[in-house]
Scaffold this motif. Structure first.
Motif, PDB file in Angstrom:
ATOM      1  N   PRO A  32       0.802  -1.234   0.000  1.00 29.37           N
ATOM      2  CA  PRO A  32       0.000   0.000   0.000  1.00 29.37           C
ATOM      3  C   PRO A  32       0.828   1.274   0.000  1.00 29.37           C
ATOM      4  CG  PRO A  32      -0.035  -1.028   2.169  1.00 29.37           C
ATOM      5  CD  PRO A  32       0.635  -2.003   1.239  1.00 29.37           C
ATOM      6  N   SER A  33       2.109   1.176   0.388  1.00 29.81           N
ATOM      7  CA  SER A  33       2.959   2.366   0.419  1.00 29.81           C
ATOM      8  C   SER A  33       3.579   2.681  -0.938  1.00 29.81           C
ATOM      9  CB  SER A  33       4.071   2.193   1.453  1.00 29.81           C
ATOM     10  OG  SER A  33       5.031   1.238   1.010  1.00 29.81           O
ATOM     11  N   GLY A  34       3.424   1.777  -1.920  1.00 29.68           N
ATOM     12  CA  GLY A  34       3.986   2.019  -3.249  1.00 29.68           C
ATOM     13  C   GLY A  34       5.489   2.177  -3.236  1.00 29.68           C
ATOM     14  N   SER A  35       6.180   1.409  -2.389  1.00 25.84           N
ATOM     15  CA  SER A  35       7.623   1.598  -2.215  1.00 25.84           C
ATOM     16  C   SER A  35       8.423   1.245  -3.456  1.00 25.84           C
ATOM     17  CB  SER A  35       8.123   0.777  -1.021  1.00 25.84           C
ATOM     18  OG  SER A  35       7.911  -0.610  -1.245  1.00 25.84           O
ATOM     19  N   ASP A  36       7.931   0.327  -4.292  1.00 25.33           N
ATOM     20  CA  ASP A  36       8.637  -0.041  -5.525  1.00 25.33           C
ATOM     21  C   ASP A  36       7.604  -0.520  -6.540  1.00 25.33           C
ATOM     22  OD1 ASP A  36      10.375  -0.770  -7.509  1.00 25.33           O
ATOM     23  OD2 ASP A  36      11.769  -1.802  -6.173  1.00 25.33           O
ATOM     24  N   ILE A  37       6.917   0.421  -7.124  1.00 27.53           N
ATOM     25  CA  ILE A  37       5.807   0.133  -8.037  1.00 27.53           C
ATOM     26  C   ILE A  37       6.257  -0.699  -9.230  1.00 27.53           C
ATOM     27  CG2 ILE A  37       4.319   1.244  -9.759  1.00 27.53           C
ATOM     28  CD1 ILE A  37       3.801   3.439  -7.654  1.00 27.53           C
ATOM     29  N   HIS A  38       7.420  -0.388  -9.788  1.00 26.75           N
ATOM     30  CA  HIS A  38       7.844  -1.082 -11.012  1.00 26.75           C
ATOM     31  C   HIS A  38       8.283  -2.516 -10.727  1.00 26.75           C
ATOM     32  CE1 HIS A  38       7.232   2.399 -13.435  1.00 26.75           C
ATOM     33  NE2 HIS A  38       8.019   3.136 -12.662  1.00 26.75           N
ATOM     34  N   ALA A  39       8.938  -2.744  -9.611  1.00 29.86           N
ATOM     35  CA  ALA A  39       9.306  -4.114  -9.259  1.00 29.86           C
ATOM     36  C   ALA A  39       8.047  -4.946  -9.026  1.00 29.86           C
ATOM     37  CB  ALA A  39      10.191  -4.121  -8.017  1.00 29.86           C
ATOM     38  N   GLU A  40       7.068  -4.338  -8.395  1.00 31.49           N
ATOM     39  CA  GLU A  40       5.812  -5.039  -8.162  1.00 31.49           C
ATOM     40  C   GLU A  40       5.105  -5.347  -9.482  1.00 31.49           C
ATOM     41  OE1 GLU A  40       3.380  -4.459  -4.332  1.00 31.49           O
ATOM     42  OE2 GLU A  40       2.577  -3.016  -5.784  1.00 31.49           O
ATOM     43  N   ARG A 201      -3.139   8.780  -0.543  1.00 31.49           N
ATOM     44  CA  ARG A 201      -2.211   8.046   0.330  1.00 31.49           C
ATOM     45  C   ARG A 201      -2.842   6.707   0.697  1.00 31.49           C
ATOM     46  NH1 ARG A 201      -0.701   8.140   5.889  1.00 31.49           N
ATOM     47  NH2 ARG A 201      -2.324   9.670   6.345  1.00 31.49           N
ATOM     48  N   THR A 202      -2.559   5.689  -0.096  1.00 29.15           N
ATOM     49  CA  THR A 202      -3.210   4.397   0.087  1.00 29.15           C
ATOM     50  C   THR A 202      -2.652   3.608   1.268  1.00 29.15           C
ATOM     51  OG1 THR A 202      -1.721   3.483  -1.613  1.00 29.15           O
ATOM     52  CG2 THR A 202      -3.914   4.156  -2.308  1.00 29.15           C
ATOM     53  N   HIS A 309       7.121   5.915 -19.397  1.00 29.03           N
ATOM     54  CA  HIS A 309       8.114   5.353 -18.485  1.00 29.03           C
ATOM     55  C   HIS A 309       7.679   5.435 -17.025  1.00 29.03           C
ATOM     56  CE1 HIS A 309      12.198   5.399 -16.446  1.00 29.03           C
ATOM     57  NE2 HIS A 309      12.284   4.321 -17.199  1.00 29.03           N
ATOM     58  N   GLU A 310       6.984   6.510 -16.662  1.00 30.43           N
ATOM     59  CA  GLU A 310       6.535   6.720 -15.286  1.00 30.43           C
ATOM     60  C   GLU A 310       5.091   7.208 -15.323  1.00 30.43           C
ATOM     61  OE1 GLU A 310       7.932   5.891 -12.586  1.00 30.43           O
ATOM     62  OE2 GLU A 310      10.096   5.789 -12.939  1.00 30.43           O
ATOM     63  N   ALA A 311       4.155   6.307 -15.552  1.00 26.29           N
ATOM     64  CA  ALA A 311       2.744   6.694 -15.628  1.00 26.29           C
ATOM     65  C   ALA A 311       2.348   7.457 -14.364  1.00 26.29           C
ATOM     66  CB  ALA A 311       1.873   5.455 -15.793  1.00 26.29           C
ATOM     67  N   PRO A 312       1.774   8.653 -14.486  1.00 25.24           N
ATOM     68  CA  PRO A 312       1.436   9.453 -13.304  1.00 25.24           C
ATOM     69  C   PRO A 312       0.476   8.752 -12.341  1.00 25.24           C
ATOM     70  CG  PRO A 312       1.369  10.806 -15.287  1.00 25.24           C
ATOM     71  CD  PRO A 312       1.524   9.392 -15.744  1.00 25.24           C
ATOM     72  N   ILE A 313      -0.449   7.983 -12.892  1.00 26.93           N
ATOM     73  CA  ILE A 313      -1.323   7.135 -12.084  1.00 26.93           C
ATOM     74  C   ILE A 313      -0.887   5.702 -12.337  1.00 26.93           C
ATOM     75  CG2 ILE A 313      -3.676   6.387 -11.624  1.00 26.93           C
ATOM     76  CD1 ILE A 313      -3.057   9.272 -10.765  1.00 26.93           C
ATOM     77  N   ALA A 314      -0.305   5.078 -11.325  1.00 25.53           N
ATOM     78  CA  ALA A 314       0.305   3.762 -11.515  1.00 25.53           C
ATOM     79  C   ALA A 314      -0.731   2.659 -11.639  1.00 25.53           C
ATOM     80  CB  ALA A 314       1.252   3.459 -10.350  1.00 25.53           C
ATOM     81  N   ASN A 315      -1.671   2.631 -10.724  1.00 23.52           N
ATOM     82  CA  ASN A 315      -2.719   1.599 -10.697  1.00 23.52           C
ATOM     83  C   ASN A 315      -4.028   2.280 -10.349  1.00 23.52           C
ATOM     84  OD1 ASN A 315      -0.905  -0.952 -10.737  1.00 23.52           O
ATOM     85  ND2 ASN A 315      -0.102   0.222  -9.007  1.00 23.52           N
ATOM     86  N   LEU A 316      -5.087   1.975 -11.097  1.00 26.80           N
ATOM     87  CA  LEU A 316      -6.340   2.673 -10.846  1.00 26.80           C
ATOM     88  C   LEU A 316      -7.433   1.699 -10.429  1.00 26.80           C
ATOM     89  CD1 LEU A 316      -7.642   5.419 -10.844  1.00 26.80           C
ATOM     90  CD2 LEU A 316      -8.343   5.050 -13.215  1.00 26.80           C
ATOM     91  N   PHE A 418       0.084   3.329  -3.975  1.00 20.90           N
ATOM     92  CA  PHE A 418       0.290   2.481  -5.142  1.00 20.90           C
ATOM     93  C   PHE A 418      -0.569   2.970  -6.300  1.00 20.90           C
ATOM     94  CE2 PHE A 418      -3.325   0.374  -3.143  1.00 20.90           C
ATOM     95  CZ  PHE A 418      -4.121  -0.002  -4.213  1.00 20.90           C
ATOM     96  N   VAL A 419      -1.277   4.085  -6.088  1.00 15.13           N
ATOM     97  CA  VAL A 419      -2.084   4.714  -7.140  1.00 15.13           C
ATOM     98  C   VAL A 419      -1.317   5.871  -7.764  1.00 15.13           C
ATOM     99  CG1 VAL A 419      -4.205   5.986  -7.647  1.00 15.13           C
ATOM    100  CG2 VAL A 419      -4.268   4.018  -6.090  1.00 15.13           C
ATOM    101  N   SER A 420      -0.917   6.825  -6.962  1.00 16.09           N
ATOM    102  CA  SER A 420      -0.252   8.034  -7.453  1.00 16.09           C
ATOM    103  C   SER A 420       1.255   7.816  -7.507  1.00 16.09           C
ATOM    104  CB  SER A 420      -0.588   9.212  -6.533  1.00 16.09           C
ATOM    105  OG  SER A 420      -0.084  10.412  -7.037  1.00 16.09           O
ATOM    106  N   ASN A 421       1.856   8.053  -8.682  1.00 15.13           N
ATOM    107  CA  ASN A 421       3.263   7.735  -8.916  1.00 15.13           C
ATOM    108  C   ASN A 421       4.105   9.004  -8.998  1.00 15.13           C
ATOM    109  OD1 ASN A 421       5.664   6.453  -9.608  1.00 15.13           O
ATOM    110  ND2 ASN A 421       5.141   6.291 -11.776  1.00 15.13           N
ATOM    111  N   GLY A 422       4.696   9.366  -7.874  1.00  9.34           N
ATOM    112  CA  GLY A 422       5.555  10.538  -7.833  1.00  9.34           C
ATOM    113  C   GLY A 422       6.466  10.471  -6.631  1.00  9.34           C
ATOM    114  N   HIS A 423       7.197  11.556  -6.384  1.00  3.08           N
ATOM    115  CA  HIS A 423       8.100  11.644  -5.239  1.00  3.08           C
ATOM    116  C   HIS A 423       7.474  12.526  -4.170  1.00  3.08           C
ATOM    117  CE1 HIS A 423      10.779  10.962  -8.782  1.00  3.08           C
ATOM    118  NE2 HIS A 423      11.292  10.058  -7.972  1.00  3.08           N
ATOM    119  N   ARG A 424       7.800  12.252  -2.921  1.00  5.81           N
ATOM    120  CA  ARG A 424       7.316  13.127  -1.846  1.00  5.81           C
ATOM    121  C   ARG A 424       7.894  14.520  -2.019  1.00  5.81           C
ATOM    122  NH1 ARG A 424       7.741   9.519   3.732  1.00  5.81           N
ATOM    123  NH2 ARG A 424       7.249   7.510   2.785  1.00  5.81           N
ATOM    124  N   THR A 425       9.164  14.569  -2.307  1.00  2.00           N
ATOM    125  CA  THR A 425       9.838  15.842  -2.636  1.00  2.00           C
ATOM    126  C   THR A 425      10.843  15.538  -3.754  1.00  2.00           C
ATOM    127  OG1 THR A 425      11.612  15.541  -1.018  1.00  2.00           O
ATOM    128  CG2 THR A 425       9.630  16.703  -0.263  1.00  2.00           C
TER     129      THR A 425
END
Length: 433
Positions: A32-40, A201-202, A309-316, A418-425
């Motif tokens: 749920p934290s989306g720590s590694d979306i692409h590996a998943e 924030r999932t 390469h980095e879809a802004p919405i990773a999973n919907l 795991f929905v929104s694909n970006g950096h905190r900062t």
């Protein structure tokens, strides 16, 4: 773990043991934290074009990682986004999932994003009027002015001090543009967008989700009441007019609130992540930036490759099978839930080759992505997001040609989603022309 917080479980997706590898039928838990979306996404793809996953709260769903299958399902009338009609586990919003599932808000909203068939066409028609090519083009001078003003603001940063280019540039730009379009008063913006950000924030707890929902409801009620008193030439006023003056063809009150919320959330999050990821990718791949500077590639090329390469919405979340659907080696049974993994689809090697994980703005398939969706639910605000990126990126790199990351990539933290694909900062160091 208390009884109230125990994981909720829906019936697992139906599989035909004669056609499915039994060793791969256990759902893959989604972080749920989306720590590694692409590996998943890669792990899911290894299980096939569509694989079982377990979402937060123990809800089981199919996740689609294959480009061709996703396009097929997204244009299939046997796939719905209406949980009230086509997800038995939802129990018409009156069961345990609606009360206790942390992701309930993603299916509970009664806006066009979750509508099906005639309801979707009715709702989308109302909103599409605000996203015409003419209206989007008319925003160009406004966007240019906003970009220039924000660049002036960050240029005043003390030399050598990092700037959060996401929080201080990408975010306020997207926020101000959508606020102009929707007509949101200045004194309501800070609280409204703080709460909307919490929705993505999932990893939030059930208690946090419920508190966010209550605060958001109050803010939305206040916004709509304000716009009823002081309507303007904006999208919220237009939606209220449709609700109040055309009862038979317009929105009911729940649809009105949820539609405005959708426009606020979807109208800025995609753009912020697009700018965030595009800037990061260009800073970490300077040879790609040089292609643009030398005239060998365009900013549009960079925007498309960043989207792929980095879809802004990773999973919907979520869609639902209206009836049994044969998908490769499995049967998606009537009532099963589905998620489209745009981040995994953007890196599908069947479309983009063995180097699909690489960022390459000269890639022949850079435009062959569905990161803004596909079919009847394709994002109506996509042209606006592209407009903002097409102005913000060249103006940023022209103003600060020596811009660089202030930290190494491994120190950047992803959004807790795991929905929104970006950096905190996204801290950078500036060097002006």
């Amino acid at each position: 773990m208390t009884e109230q917080s125990a994981p909720l479980r829906t019936d697992p997706p139906h599989t035909d043991p004669s056609r499915t590898d039994p060793s791969r039928t256990d759902p893959l838990p989604i972080d749920p934290s989306g720590s590694d979306i692409h590996a998943e996404g890669a792990r899911l793809r290894a299980r096939g074009p569509v694989a079982q996953a377990e979402l937060p709260g123990g809800v089981t769903a199919w996740v689609v990682t294959d480009d061709a299958l996703a396009r097929s399902l997204l244009t299939d009338d046997r796939v719905s986004k209406d949980a009230y009609l086509h997800w038995p586990a939802w129990e018409n919003g009156e069961g345990e999932l609606a009360r206790s599932w942390p992701l309930a808000s993603w299916v509970a909203e009664r806006s066009m994003i979750n509508a099906y068939g005639g309801d979707h066409r009715r709702l989308r028609k109302l909103v599409a009027k605000a996203f015409t090519a003419r209206r989007t083009a008319a925003l160009r001078p406004t966007v240019q002015t906003l970009v220039a003003d924000l660049l002036d603001d960050i240029a005043a940063t003390t030399p050598g001090h990092p700037v959060d280019i996401r929080g201080d540039f990408a975010y306020p730009l997207a926020i101000r543009v959508i606020c102009e379009l929707l007509g949101i008063p200045h004194d309501m913006r800070a609280d409204l967008f703080r709460v909307v950000a919490d929705m993505f924030r999932t990893s939030a707890t059930l208690e946090e989700v419920q508190a966010t929902g209550e605060e958001l409801h109050g803010l939305m009620t206040a916004l709509i009441a304000h716009k009823r008193r002081t309507p303007g030439d904006d999208l919220v006023s237009a939606l209220i007019a449709a609700r109040d003056d055309e009862e038979s063809a317009g929105l009911d009150e729940v649809e009105l609130v949820d539609m405005v919320l959708l426009m606020i959330g979807a109208g800025h999050e995609t753009t912020v992540n697009l700018l965030d990821q595009a800037i990061h990718s260009l800073l970490t791949h300077p040879e790609q930036l040089r292609l643009i500077e030398n005239g060998d590639a365009s900013w549009d090329d960079a925007i498309d490759e960043a989207l792929r390469h980095e879809a802004p919405i990773a999973n919907l979340p979520m869609r639902f099978a209206v009836e049994d659907i044969e998908a490769g080696q499995v049967t998606i049974a009537k009532g099963d839930a589905l998620i489209i993994s745009y981040s995994a689809i953007g890196r599908d090697p069947a479309v983009h080759g063995a180097d699909a994980d690489a960022f390459d703005i000269s890639r022949p398939t850079r435009q062959d992505h569905i990161s803004f969706g596909y079919g009847v639910h394709r994002c109506v605000g996509a042209p606006l997001a592209r407009l903002e990126a097409s102005l913000a990126l060249p103006m940023l790199f022209a103003r600060f040609p020596g811009i660089s990351l202030a930290v190494t990539t491994d120190r950047l933290q992803p959004l807790e989603s795991f929905v929104s694909n970006g950096h905190r900062t996204l801290p950078v160091l500036l060097k002006q022309a």
